[in-house]
Design an enzyme around this catalytic site. Structure first.
Site, PDB file in Angstrom:
ATOM      1  N   GLY A   1       0.869  -1.434  -0.012  1.00 30.30           N
ATOM      2  CA  GLY A   1       0.014  -0.288   0.080  1.00 30.30           C
ATOM      3  C   GLY A   1       0.867   1.568  -0.027  1.00 30.30           C
TER       4      GLY A   1
ATOM      5  N   THR B   1      -0.151   4.847   4.860  1.00 32.56           N
ATOM      6  CA  THR B   1      -1.432   3.932   5.191  1.00 32.56           C
ATOM      7  C   THR B   1      -1.280   3.191   6.269  1.00 32.56           C
ATOM      8  OG1 THR B   1      -0.584   2.315   3.018  1.00 32.56           O
ATOM      9  CG2 THR B   1      -2.313   4.296   2.432  1.00 32.56           C
ATOM     10  N   GLY B   2      -0.931   3.149   6.586  1.00 33.77           N
ATOM     11  CA  GLY B   2      -0.708   2.382   8.259  1.00 33.77           C
ATOM     12  C   GLY B   2      -0.163   0.876   8.286  1.00 33.77           C
ATOM     13  N   LYS B   3       0.659   0.190   6.823  1.00 37.37           N
ATOM     14  CA  LYS B   3       1.244  -1.596   7.026  1.00 37.37           C
ATOM     15  C   LYS B   3       1.917  -1.624   8.873  1.00 37.37           C
ATOM     16  CE  LYS B   3       3.508   0.251   3.042  1.00 37.37           C
ATOM     17  NZ  LYS B   3       2.696   1.332   3.161  1.00 37.37           N
ATOM     18  N   THR B   4       2.929  -0.106   8.757  1.00 38.84           N
ATOM     19  CA  THR B   4       4.114  -0.486  10.469  1.00 38.84           C
ATOM     20  C   THR B   4       2.808  -1.090  10.773  1.00 38.84           C
ATOM     21  OG1 THR B   4       5.808   0.356   8.579  1.00 38.84           O
ATOM     22  CG2 THR B   4       6.149  -0.452  10.920  1.00 38.84           C
TER      23      THR B   4
ATOM     24  N   GLU C   1      -8.788  33.630  -8.949  1.00 35.44           N
ATOM     25  CA  GLU C   1      -8.804  32.734  -7.748  1.00 35.44           C
ATOM     26  C   GLU C   1     -10.817  32.601  -8.321  1.00 35.44           C
ATOM     27  OE1 GLU C   1      -7.523  30.645  -6.610  1.00 35.44           O
ATOM     28  OE2 GLU C   1      -5.661  31.375  -6.577  1.00 35.44           O
TER      29      GLU C   1
ATOM     30  N   HIS D   1     -11.383  30.861 -11.166  1.00 36.94           N
ATOM     31  CA  HIS D   1     -11.136  28.896 -10.986  1.00 36.94           C
ATOM     32  C   HIS D   1     -12.537  29.105 -10.563  1.00 36.94           C
ATOM     33  CE1 HIS D   1      -7.509  28.347 -11.900  1.00 36.94           C
ATOM     34  NE2 HIS D   1      -6.677  29.052 -10.213  1.00 36.94           N
TER      35      HIS D   1
HETATM   36  P1  ADP Z   1       3.100   2.846   6.016  1.00 38.25           P
HETATM   37  O1  ADP Z   1       3.699   1.758   7.214  1.00 38.25           O
HETATM   38  O2  ADP Z   1       1.983   2.174   5.789  1.00 38.25           O
HETATM   39  O3  ADP Z   1       4.102   3.520   5.550  1.00 38.25           O
HETATM   40  P2  ADP Z   1       2.795   3.844   9.307  1.00 38.25           P
HETATM   41  O4  ADP Z   1       1.475   2.709   9.561  1.00 38.25           O
HETATM   42  O5  ADP Z   1       4.092   3.853   9.838  1.00 38.25           O
HETATM   43  O6  ADP Z   1       2.441   3.532   7.280  1.00 38.25           O
HETATM   44  O7  ADP Z   1       1.669   4.997   9.393  1.00 38.25           O
HETATM   45  C1  ADP Z   1       2.000   6.466   9.928  1.00 38.25           C
HETATM   46  C2  ADP Z   1       1.487   6.614  10.863  1.00 38.25           C
HETATM   47  O8  ADP Z   1      -0.116   7.580  10.118  1.00 38.25           O
HETATM   48  C3  ADP Z   1       1.023   5.885  12.147  1.00 38.25           C
HETATM   49  O9  ADP Z   1       1.328   5.884  13.241  1.00 38.25           O
HETATM   50  C4  ADP Z   1      -0.475   6.071  12.587  1.00 38.25           C
HETATM   51  O10 ADP Z   1      -0.310   7.551  13.914  1.00 38.25           O
HETATM   52  C5  ADP Z   1      -1.210   6.772  10.984  1.00 38.25           C
HETATM   53  N1  ADP Z   1      -1.991   5.750  10.880  1.00 38.25           N
HETATM   54  C6  ADP Z   1      -2.027   5.278   8.894  1.00 38.25           C
HETATM   55  N2  ADP Z   1      -3.115   4.768   9.835  1.00 38.25           N
HETATM   56  C7  ADP Z   1      -3.971   4.158  10.424  1.00 38.25           C
HETATM   57  C8  ADP Z   1      -4.597   3.995  11.228  1.00 38.25           C
HETATM   58  N3  ADP Z   1      -4.965   2.957   9.706  1.00 38.25           N
HETATM   59  N4  ADP Z   1      -5.151   3.849  11.563  1.00 38.25           N
HETATM   60  C9  ADP Z   1      -4.668   5.234  12.380  1.00 38.25           C
HETATM   61  N5  ADP Z   1      -3.463   5.210  12.386  1.00 38.25           N
HETATM   62  C10 ADP Z   1      -2.865   5.921  11.094  1.00 38.25           C
HETATM   63 ZN    ZN Z   2      -4.519  28.759 -10.351  1.00 35.63          ZN
HETATM   64 MG    MG Z   3       6.112   1.846   7.174  1.00 37.39          MG
END
Ligand code: ADP
Ligand code: ZN
Ligand code: MG
Length: 633
Positions: free
Chosen positions: A224, A228-231, A446, A449
């Site tokens: 992803g 997006t919250g993978k880690t 503006e 637009h």
């Molecule tokens: P990735 O590993 O996908 O790049 P991270 O897991 O590092 O993203 O996400 C970074 C931060 O964004 C997390 O520490 C959290 O604070 C926030 N975050 C991302 N996705 C979520 C989610 N689904 N729910 C809550 N917080 C989120």
């Molecule tokens: Zn403009």
């Molecule tokens: Mg990550």
């Protein structure tokens, strides 16, 4: 975005390296000094010759400096010695009388004596320094080599120690003492969470699945966009599963010495197997597992690491009880071998959050922040289509900072809006003074637009217009995406192009064709990028309808991808791009000409109020009409 933390190398190593460096520097200096020093022009003369000249009142020696057995001879009329000689071993070398020849004289006689016979000077012997340079030249390189090797060995050893020892291992074991992340802390992405819950369940109750003949997956790939919250999700798996969880980041491999990456992988897997059932998490696996380059050479080290991962995964028994989870932002860049059955054969897509997920994520991040009762997270969720979880977390943090800066006790709606706009575009620059003319141009720009966007049927509604400078822009027109859509029609895209052109066209209508300003550069860039994308990726050209022109693979190590199509096709693409942007300009002009009075009215209102929200915009825009020439369907 999470920052990569680079562990400092052991202090001892640094010291050693510094010492080696300093030695090298010294050596260089000495080498240079010996090259330029006058010693190069020094001549060794036989002792008998020195004695003969010293005893001759017309001899050319001014001074003899005796340092132990070394004699340095300075000639008359010269400042430094230019000859050397050596005493012989017998001891009484040369005429001792010389020394005393001028001893009992004074005044003019002394001077005359000194002028005709050499002064003899005895200096404490310092043999060591005479030979110091010679010694240094031999010894220092040896020291450097020893230091270098020992520092290398230590580094390699400390790395081994780190991956061997449990506590010190770079592969972290998330235990109960760490701040636990649970699935409830991860908002949205229900499907992904469901899949991962299943994985955790496999590990907790393997029997349940084995009885039914199910094969436990070995590898799970979380894919992803960044943020997006993978880690976060992987950490939640660690928190939920009551099994050991080993985590390592692909980028950490990059810091390692040759061959260490592969051995690190071996250690990691053997540790995990010993502690089975367990989970291995490899974050940012694309850092090591990008496509192996056909040209070979570059990236060999990563290749070894990757190969080792593959070997280890193949070596799993079916009941090894180890599951490998990996995360990546770039599935397209991963080596295909990783994705084969038996390896990372389970894919979990972690997507950008939809509106209701965004609200949930906002709720998670505002949970512990005091807010006024009427704070409207829902409308913030609506405005933030396309934002990642990390972006939303960032907005929440900015809102708290803004509230603190403004001296609010609780976060207000205003703080929220400011935080959103700040994250989206940059901080407001109230201090930037625009002169009257610039304000006029910005207001019409503006307004252009806004009107084009309002009138065109497939454009999103106008949400807010402002001529307060923010970030690098002079003003902003915000369009509100009414809902998340997974695809867009050609009509919507063409309306986006036209409304982006609206700014410059309005300037042109009011201030004349030649009064172009630089205020539209980012609009024009957006038009160029979007229209190129429509042609190249979406097959939306008139002549090239349904044809796309992929640019070909661009891996880490691909130097130049080149265009996989002919020059002729490239020209055709350029033509089609121009057709789209020309059409956008024509439509914008048609709309603005048909609504000239509204354009004036809106610009005036902007000059007066600077910012107009939906409810103030509505009465001004309500009579705007769509001219037939701007219609597409
Ligand atoms: P990735 O590993 O996908 O790049 P991270 O897991 O590092 O993203 O996400 C970074 C931060 O964004 C997390 O520490 C959290 O604070 C926030 N975050 C991302 N996705 C979520 C989610 N689904 N729910 C809550 N917080 C989120
Ligand atoms: Zn403009
Ligand atoms: Mg990550």
């Amino acid at each position: 975005m999470p920052q990569k933390t680079k562990k400092p190398a052991a202090k001892g190593n640094n010291l050693l390296r510094w010492m080696a460096f300093v030695c090298l520097l010294l050596l260089c200096c000495m080498g240079i000094a010996s090259l330029v020093s006058p010693e190069t022009s020094i001549e060794e003369v036989p002792l008998s010759d020195v004695i003969a000249r010293a005893n001759d009142p017309n001899g050319n020696i001014a001074k003899i400096t005796a340092e132990g057995s070394n004699l340095k001879i300075t000639l008359k009329g010269e400042e430094n010695y230019s000859q050397i000689s050596r005493k012989d071993t017998s001891g009484t070398l040369y005429d001792q009388g010389l020394v005393d020849r001028c001893a009992n004289l004074a005044g003019e006689e002394l001077a005359n004596c000194q002028n005709s016979f050499p002064i003899i000077e005895y200096v404490e012997a310092s043999n060591f320094w005479d030979y110091a340079l010679d010694i240094a030249i031999i010894v220092i390189p040896v020291i450097i080599i020893i230091l270098f090797f020992s520092s290398m060995m230590r580094q390699a050893q400390s790395m081994n120690n780190q991956s061997m020892g449990f506590g010190k291992a770079k592969a972290k074991l998330y235990g109960p003492d760490k701040k636990k992340v649970l699935f409830k802390d991860v908002a949205g992405n229900e499907a992904a969470k469901q899949d991962l819950t299943e994985i955790v369940d496999f590990l907790k109750e393997p029997k349940k699945y084995e009885k039914l003949g199910a094969r436990i997956p070995r590898g799970v790939l979380l894919a992803g966009e960044p943020g997006t919250g993978k880690t976060l999700m992987a950490r939640a798996v660690a928190g939920e599963a009551s099994v050991p969880f080993f985590s390592i980041s692909g980028s950490e491999f990059a810091e390692m010495f040759v061959g260490v990456g592969a051995s690190r992988v071996r250690d990691l897997f053997s540790k995990a197997k010993k502690n089975a059932p367990s989970i291995i998490f490899i974050d940012e696996i694309d850092a090591v597992a990008h496509k192996r380059d056909a040209r070979g050479g570059a990236g060999r080290e990563d290749e070894q690491t990757l190969n080792q991962i593959l070997v280890e995964m193949d070596g799993f028994d079916n009941d090894s009880g180890v599951i490998v989870i990996a995360a990546t932002n770039r599935v397209d860049m991963l080596d295909k071998a990783l994705l084969r059955p038996g390896r990372f054969d389970r894919h979990i897509n972690v997507t950008l959050p939809e509106r209701k997920d965004r609200l949930e994520i906002l709720n998670v991040h505002f949970k512990n922040k005091p807010m006024e009762k009427d704070v409207d997270l829902d409308s913030l969720a609506a405005k933030t289509a396309g934002s990642s979880g990390a972006d939303l977390a960032n907005i929440a943090n900015e809102a708290a900072i803004t509230a603190a800066r403004e001296g609010h006790k609780e976060i207000t709606n205003g703080d929220l809006t400011e935080a959103f706009e700040r994250v989206a575009i940059g901080p407001e620059r109230k201090s930037k003074v625009m002169n009257d003319h610039e304000r006029h141009v910005t207001a019409y720009h503006e307004a252009g637009h806004a009107i084009v966007g309002h009138v065109l049927p497939d454009s999103d509604p106008v949400h807010k217009v402002t001529i307060i400078p923010r970030g690098r822009t002079g003003g902003v027109t915000w369009f509100l995406p009414p809902e998340d859509r997974s695809y867009k029609s050609i009509f919507e895209l063409k309306d986006i192009l036209a409304r982006a052109m609206g700014g410059r066209i309005a300037e042109k209508l009011i201030f004349g064709d030649d009064a172009v300003t630089t205020g539209a550069s980012s609009d024009l860039k957006n038009v160029a990028e979007l229209s190129k994308e429509m042609i190249v990726e979406e097959g939306m050209g008139k002549q090239t309808r349904n044809l796309v022109f992929p640019e070909g693979d661009t891996g880490y190590y691909t130097i130049s991808a080149g265009k996989p199509y002919s020059e002729k096709t490239a020209e055709l693409i350029d033509q089609e791009v121009k057709v789209l942007s020309d059409e956008a300009a024509v439509r914008a002009e048609a709309v603005l000409k048909a609504n000239k009075s509204i354009l004036d009215k809106l610009a005036e209102a902007l000059l007066k109020h600077e910012t107009l929200e939906e409810k103030e915009l509505a009465p001004i825009l309500k009579d705007a009409k769509l001219p037939a020439s701007a219609k597409l369907h």
